[in-house]
Design a protein around this motif. Sequence first.
Motif: not given
Length: 127
Positions: A35-36, A73-76, A81-83
């Motif tokens: 999705a990213w 914003q998307i990267q944050e 979510c990864s954390e």
Amino acid sequence: FSNAEYAGLYGAGVAAEFLIAQVKYIAMAFWCQWAWDKLQSDLLGSVLGSSLMWLQGVPTGKIIHLFAGSLNQIQERVCTCSELFVLQFCFVFIISGIVTSGFPPFAGFLLVLAGVGYRLLSRQDST
């Protein structure tokens, strides 16, 4: 039920829960990465593929700033979510250790599952 049957059913239930959790988290990681990549390429493609007539009235720096701000914003969100994914993954290992100490045959299932996970991750690295 006897104690052995109850322990077997309990172990099977925990194994099923563990398997579902692993598939869910791996699928979520693949889906988030896909999705990213798709979102980033779609955003950049829409900016670069649009007609340039609208750029005459808008400063280019402002457009680049808006585009970069959206990507930040998307990267944050992806990092957050990864954390959470890593924390939940560690929790699964702790629970697996507890279950294995109470039901040792579960360790064999964990070894098979670890082998499958390793092959999936190594296949992802090669692509």
